[in-house]
Design a protein around this motif. Structure first.
Motif, PDB file in Angstrom:
ATOM      1  N   ASN A 222       0.828  -1.207   0.000  1.00 34.71           N
ATOM      2  CA  ASN A 222       0.000   0.000   0.000  1.00 34.71           C
ATOM      3  C   ASN A 222       0.864   1.259   0.000  1.00 34.71           C
ATOM      4  OD1 ASN A 222      -2.334  -1.527   0.020  1.00 34.71           O
ATOM      5  ND2 ASN A 222      -2.613  -1.372   2.238  1.00 34.71           N
ATOM      6  N   ASP A 223       1.969   1.198   0.703  1.00 34.16           N
ATOM      7  CA  ASP A 223       2.905   2.314   0.751  1.00 34.16           C
ATOM      8  C   ASP A 223       3.490   2.573  -0.644  1.00 34.16           C
ATOM      9  OD1 ASP A 223       4.296   4.305   2.122  1.00 34.16           O
ATOM     10  OD2 ASP A 223       5.913   2.959   2.747  1.00 34.16           O
TER      11      ASP A 223
ATOM     12  N   LYS B 188       0.723   4.084  -2.939  1.00 34.46           N
ATOM     13  CA  LYS B 188       0.479   5.488  -2.624  1.00 34.46           C
ATOM     14  C   LYS B 188       1.586   6.369  -3.196  1.00 34.46           C
ATOM     15  CE  LYS B 188      -0.663   8.652   1.002  1.00 34.46           C
ATOM     16  NZ  LYS B 188      -0.750   9.024   2.365  1.00 34.46           N
TER      17      LYS B 188
ATOM     18  N   ASP C   9       0.407   8.703  -6.194  1.00 35.97           N
ATOM     19  CA  ASP C   9       0.258  10.076  -5.705  1.00 35.97           C
ATOM     20  C   ASP C   9       1.387  10.966  -6.195  1.00 35.97           C
ATOM     21  OD1 ASP C   9      -1.970   9.220  -4.417  1.00 35.97           O
ATOM     22  OD2 ASP C   9      -1.171   9.382  -2.408  1.00 35.97           O
TER      23      ASP C   9
END
Length: 64
Positions: A54-55, A58, A62
């Protein structure tokens, strides 16, 4: 590079151990046969270390 999907990223990082450095993830992606757009996104993810998938997602999505 808008056609990079989260699924492409997951496939590229299959088998990665976390936490992982950016360089480790680039190596995993290359050994998994990831295409250049995935490798490029990882190389420019803006972080040096990732705690989990997930890191990574992101940072990649992003960032750009």
């Amino acid at each position: 590079m808008a056609d990079l999907s989260p699924i492409d990223l997951q496939k590229a990082l299959k088998g990665a151990d976390y936490p992982a450095s950016r360089d480790d993830l680039v190596s995993v992606a290359r050994s998994n046969g990831a295409d250049d757009k995935v490798v490029d996104k990882l190389e420019h993810a803006g972080k040096q270390r990732f705690d989990g998938p997930n890191d990574v997602q992101k940072a990649v999505f992003d960032n750009g």
